[in-house]
Design an enzyme around this catalytic site. Structure first.
Site, PDB file in Angstrom:
ATOM      1  N   HIS A 140      51.077  40.062   8.516  1.00 37.67           N
ATOM      2  CA  HIS A 140      49.793  39.455   8.115  1.00 37.67           C
ATOM      3  C   HIS A 140      49.800  37.937   8.322  1.00 37.67           C
ATOM      4  O   HIS A 140      49.049  37.220   7.673  1.00 37.67           O
ATOM      5  CB  HIS A 140      49.439  39.752   6.644  1.00 37.67           C
ATOM      6  CG  HIS A 140      49.662  41.172   6.240  1.00 37.67           C
ATOM      7  ND1 HIS A 140      48.662  42.125   6.293  1.00 37.67           N
ATOM      8  CD2 HIS A 140      50.774  41.821   5.815  1.00 37.67           C
ATOM      9  CE1 HIS A 140      49.151  43.296   5.889  1.00 37.67           C
ATOM     10  NE2 HIS A 140      50.437  43.134   5.602  1.00 37.67           N
ATOM     11  N   SER A 261      44.599  14.559  24.527  1.00 37.34           N
ATOM     12  CA  SER A 261      43.180  14.563  24.216  1.00 37.34           C
ATOM     13  C   SER A 261      42.598  13.240  24.690  1.00 37.34           C
ATOM     14  O   SER A 261      43.270  12.210  24.674  1.00 37.34           O
ATOM     15  CB  SER A 261      42.994  14.715  22.705  1.00 37.34           C
ATOM     16  OG  SER A 261      41.772  14.144  22.304  1.00 37.34           O
ATOM     17  N   LYS A 267      47.531  13.916  20.274  1.00 37.37           N
ATOM     18  CA  LYS A 267      47.448  15.367  20.525  1.00 37.37           C
ATOM     19  C   LYS A 267      48.338  15.818  21.670  1.00 37.37           C
ATOM     20  O   LYS A 267      48.494  15.133  22.668  1.00 37.37           O
ATOM     21  CB  LYS A 267      45.994  15.752  20.860  1.00 37.37           C
ATOM     22  CG  LYS A 267      45.038  15.671  19.687  1.00 37.37           C
ATOM     23  CD  LYS A 267      45.356  16.666  18.574  1.00 37.37           C
ATOM     24  CE  LYS A 267      44.958  18.076  18.945  1.00 37.37           C
ATOM     25  NZ  LYS A 267      43.503  18.234  19.064  1.00 37.37           N
ATOM     26  N   ASN A 269      48.158  19.333  23.462  1.00 38.87           N
ATOM     27  CA  ASN A 269      47.472  20.624  23.432  1.00 38.87           C
ATOM     28  C   ASN A 269      48.133  21.647  24.365  1.00 38.87           C
ATOM     29  O   ASN A 269      48.460  21.311  25.492  1.00 38.87           O
ATOM     30  CB  ASN A 269      46.006  20.441  23.827  1.00 38.87           C
ATOM     31  CG  ASN A 269      45.261  19.553  22.856  1.00 38.87           C
ATOM     32  OD1 ASN A 269      45.562  19.550  21.661  1.00 38.87           O
ATOM     33  ND2 ASN A 269      44.320  18.784  23.356  1.00 38.87           N
ATOM     34  N   GLU A 274      46.504  28.604  26.002  1.00 38.31           N
ATOM     35  CA  GLU A 274      45.127  28.986  25.630  1.00 38.31           C
ATOM     36  C   GLU A 274      44.423  29.671  26.797  1.00 38.31           C
ATOM     37  O   GLU A 274      43.700  30.662  26.633  1.00 38.31           O
ATOM     38  CB  GLU A 274      44.341  27.752  25.190  1.00 38.31           C
ATOM     39  CG  GLU A 274      44.874  27.149  23.899  1.00 38.31           C
ATOM     40  CD  GLU A 274      44.276  25.778  23.631  1.00 38.31           C
ATOM     41  OE1 GLU A 274      43.301  25.721  22.882  1.00 38.31           O
ATOM     42  OE2 GLU A 274      44.773  24.779  24.190  1.00 38.31           O
ATOM     43  N   TYR A 301      31.834  59.618  48.962  1.00 40.59           N
ATOM     44  CA  TYR A 301      31.706  58.159  48.953  1.00 40.59           C
ATOM     45  C   TYR A 301      30.275  57.714  48.670  1.00 40.59           C
ATOM     46  O   TYR A 301      29.312  58.288  49.176  1.00 40.59           O
ATOM     47  CB  TYR A 301      32.160  57.595  50.312  1.00 40.59           C
ATOM     48  CG  TYR A 301      32.015  56.090  50.413  1.00 40.59           C
ATOM     49  CD1 TYR A 301      33.026  55.248  49.960  1.00 40.59           C
ATOM     50  CD2 TYR A 301      30.849  55.513  50.937  1.00 40.59           C
ATOM     51  CE1 TYR A 301      32.885  53.871  50.030  1.00 40.59           C
ATOM     52  CE2 TYR A 301      30.706  54.141  51.015  1.00 40.59           C
ATOM     53  CZ  TYR A 301      31.724  53.323  50.560  1.00 40.59           C
ATOM     54  OH  TYR A 301      31.584  51.961  50.623  1.00 40.59           O
ATOM     55  N   LYS A 309      36.728  46.433  44.745  1.00 37.01           N
ATOM     56  CA  LYS A 309      37.742  45.458  45.160  1.00 37.01           C
ATOM     57  C   LYS A 309      37.709  44.169  44.354  1.00 37.01           C
ATOM     58  O   LYS A 309      38.762  43.678  43.917  1.00 37.01           O
ATOM     59  CB  LYS A 309      37.603  45.185  46.656  1.00 37.01           C
ATOM     60  CG  LYS A 309      38.145  46.357  47.482  1.00 37.01           C
ATOM     61  CD  LYS A 309      37.772  46.310  48.930  1.00 37.01           C
ATOM     62  CE  LYS A 309      36.377  46.801  49.208  1.00 37.01           C
ATOM     63  NZ  LYS A 309      36.176  48.238  48.887  1.00 37.01           N
TER      64      LYS A 309
HETATM   65  N1  ARG Z   1      33.066  48.059  52.970  1.00 36.21           N
HETATM   66  C1  ARG Z   1      33.018  49.426  52.569  1.00 36.21           C
HETATM   67  C2  ARG Z   1      33.644  49.595  51.189  1.00 36.21           C
HETATM   68  O1  ARG Z   1      34.311  48.728  50.769  1.00 36.21           O
HETATM   69  C3  ARG Z   1      33.740  50.281  53.542  1.00 36.21           C
HETATM   70  C4  ARG Z   1      33.295  51.707  53.552  1.00 36.21           C
HETATM   71  C5  ARG Z   1      31.908  51.782  54.090  1.00 36.21           C
HETATM   72  N2  ARG Z   1      31.544  53.144  54.382  1.00 36.21           N
HETATM   73  C6  ARG Z   1      30.316  53.469  54.630  1.00 36.21           C
HETATM   74  N3  ARG Z   1      30.074  54.719  54.855  1.00 36.21           N
HETATM   75  N4  ARG Z   1      29.338  52.612  54.599  1.00 36.21           N
HETATM   76  O2  ARG Z   1      33.460  50.575  50.505  1.00 36.21           O
END
Ligand code: ARG
Length: 450
Positions: A140, A261, A267, A269, A274, A301, A309
Site C-alpha cells: 500500500h 527546471s 530541481k 526531474n 516519466e 482480406y 501496421k
Molecule cells: N497495402 C495493403 C495492406 O497493407 C496490401 C494488401 C492490399 N491488397 C488488396 N487487395 N488491396 O493491407
C-alpha cells in the site's frame, strides 16, 4: 482517394521483408518450372539491386504506387522489364503483405527479446552488488517490512523473464507462412509452399488460405505482450520517480538522466522515467485500436487490415524507446544506502519480527502474538520511540515471558537475515538468485552450452 488509400508513408518499413519474400517466391517459381531460370535470375538480381538502393536511401517512394509492394514491383519492372512483370504469378498482395508483416514482427520480437536479456543482466548485476543493502519494503506504499534493494531489483528480472516468454510464445505461433494462399483461395499453379516457408525461416505453411490472408492474431498477440511489458516498464519508472523524489531520495540519477527546471534551480526531474511511464498509453492504445479494427471483419482480406501496421509500429517504437531509457537508468542510478537503511527501520517495520519471536520462542499462537505486538507497538508509539529503544521491563509489563533475546530480532539486519524461506529477501538468498540470473543471462555462458 490516394490520401486515404496509400500506405507507403508507413509500410515502407517492410521493405527488407518484402524483398526477402519476393526472392523466395521467385526461386520457388523457377524450381517449379513456372518461371524460366533466366527470368528468375534477372528478378533476383533486380531485387538485390533495389535493396541496396533503399539501403543507401537512393530510392524514391511514390504514393501513387500505394504501398511498399507496388513500389518495389514497379521499380523492378522499370529495371529488368518483362521478367519483372512475371514475379506476381501465383501470389497476391494479400498473402504478400501477411508474409512480410509476420517476418517484420518476428524480427521485432527477436530484437526485443535480446534487449530484455541485456536489461535483465544489468538488473541482476546491480542486484548482486546490493544483495545486502537494506531498504523498506512497502505494501500500500506504506512501510511494511525491511527488504534488500537487490531483492527488489530481482523482482523486475522475474517480470521481464515472463515478458520474454510471452514474446517467445507469440513467435512460436506466428511462425507459419501465408505465402501461396494468394488472394484468398490458393492458386492453380503448381507451387511449393513448403519451399518458400522453409526459405523464409517459417516452421510450415499456414494451413488454410482464407485464414492465412485474414489472420492478424500475431499482431494482436504481439501488442498484448508489448502492453504487459510496457506496464512493467511503467511500474519500474514509477518506482524510480518515487525513489528519486526529495522526501525519499533513496536513489540518485546522474545529470545524464535528469533535467532541470526553468524556474526552480534546485530541481532534478526524472523526465526519462516519466516519459517511459507515459509511453504505455500509446501501447495500450495500439492494442485496443487493432482489436477494434479486426472485430467486425468478414473473411477474408479487407482493406481495414492495412491499419494493422501503424498500430504495431507505434507500439514497438514506444516500447523499444522506453526499454532503452529504463535500461540506461538502471545502470545510472546510485542508491543512497544510508537513507534507505534509516527509512527501513521507521514505522515499526520489524513488528512482524517481534510477533514471529513471540511465536517461535514463547510458543504463542500467531493471532495472540499479533495482538501482543500491537500493544507493544502502541506503547512505543506513545513514548515516541522505536521498538529497539523500549526497555525490557516495559515489554515485560505487557508480556512477562519476553527476555533479552528479543533484541536479536528487532534490528532491520536481523529481520532481513531471518527471511531465508524460498524466494525470501535474506541477503544470502538474493546473492544466490542474482548469481543464477547472471549465469543464465551472460552471453558467454549460453554460447558454451550450445
Ligand atoms: N497495402 C495493403 C495492406 O497493407 C496490401 C494488401 C492490399 N491488397 C488488396 N487487395 N488491396 O493491407
Amino acid at each position: 482517394m490516394q490520401a486515404i488509400n496509400a500506405s507507403i508513408s508507413f509500410d515502407r518499413r517492410l521493405w527488407r521483408q518484402d524483398i526477402l519474400g519476393s526472392r523466395a517466391h521467385a526461386a520457388m517459381l523457377a524450381k517449379q518450372g513456372i518461371l524460366t531460370p533466366a527470368d528468375a535470375e534477372a528478378i533476383d538480381a533486380g531485387l538485390v539491386a533495389i535493396a541496396s538502393a533503399i539501403e543507401n536511401e537512393d530510392f524514391s517512394f511514390d504514393p501513387a504506387l500505394e504501398d511498399i509492394h507496388m513500389n518495389i514491383e514497379a521499380r523492378l519492372i522499370e529495371r529488368i522489364g518483362e521478367a519483372g512483370r512475371r514475379l506476381h504469378t501465383a501470389r497476391s498482395r494479400n498473402d504478400q503483405v501477411a508474409t512480410d508483416f509476420r517476418l517484420w514482427v518476428r524480427d521485432a520480437i527477436d530484437a526485443l527479446h535480446a534487449m530484455l536479456g541485456r536489461t535483465m543482466l544489468s538488473l541482476a548485476t546491480r542486484a548482486q552488488a546490493y544483495a545486502a543493502t537494506i531498504m523498506p519494503g512497502f505494501t500500500h506504499l506504506q512501510t511494511a517490512q525491511p527488504v534488500t534493494f537487490g531483492h527488489h531489483l530481482l523482482a523486475y528480472v522475474e517480470m521481464f523473464a515472463r515478458d520474454q516468454a510471452r514474446l517467445a510464445d507469440c513467435r512460436r505461433r506466428l511462425n507459419e507462412c501465408p505465402l501461396g494462399a494468394a488472394a484468398l483461395a490458393g492458386t492453380s499453379f503448381p507451387i511449393d509452399r513448403i519451399m518458400t516457408a522453409v526459405a523464409l525461416g517459417f516452421d510450415r505453411p499456414a494451413a488454410n488460405s482464407l485464414d492465412a490472408v485474414s489472420d492478424r492474431d500475431f499482431a494482436i498477440e504481439f501488442l498484448s505482450a508489448l502492453s504487459i511489458l510496457a506496464m512493467h516498464l511503467s511500474r519500474l519508472a514509477e518506482e524510480l520517480i518515487v525513489w528519486t523524489s526529495a522526501p525519499y531520495r533513496f536513489v540518485r540519477l546522474s545529470d545524464a538522466f535528469s533535467t532541470g527546471s526553468s524556474i526552480m534551480p534546485q530541481k532534478r526531474n526524472p523526465d526519462a522515467a516519466e516519459l517511459a511511464r507515459a509511453k504505455t498509453g500509446r501501447v495500450f492504445g495500439a492494442l485496443i485500436g487493432l482489436l477494434a479494427v479486426m472485430k467486425g471483419l468478414p473473411l477474408a482480406y479487407s482493406k481495414d487490415m492495412q491499419e494493422d501496421k501503424e498500430a504495431v509500429f507505434i507500439g514497438f517504437d514506444a516500447v523499444e524507446l522506453a526499454l532503452a531509457a529504463m535500461a540506461g537508468m538502471i545502470m545510472d542510478m546510485q542508491p543512497d544506502a544510508a537513507r534507505m537503511h534509516a527509512a527501513a527501520g521507521v514505522d515499526y517495520a520489524t513488528a512482524t519480527d517481534l510477533a514471529d519471536y513471540l511465536v517461535r520462542d514463547l510458543g504463542m499462537p500467531f493471532r495472540t502474538a499479533h495482538h501482543v505486538t500491537g500493544r507493544i507497538v502502541a506503547e512505543a508509539e506513545a513514548r515516541g520511540v522505536g521498538l529497539v529503544d523500549l526497555s525490557l521491563d516495559v515489554m515485560q509489563a505487557i508480556e512477562p515471558r519476553i527476555d533479552g533475546q528479543v533484541y536479536g530480532c528487532l534490528s532491520v539486519e536481523a529481520s532481513v537475515a531471518s527471511r531465508r524461506s524460498y524466494g525470501g529477501t535474506a541477503p544470502e538468498n538474493v546473492a544466490a538468485a542474482a548469481a543464477r540470473w547472471i549465469d543464465t543471462l551472460t552471453p558467454e555462458s549460453s554460447v558454451s552450452e550450445t
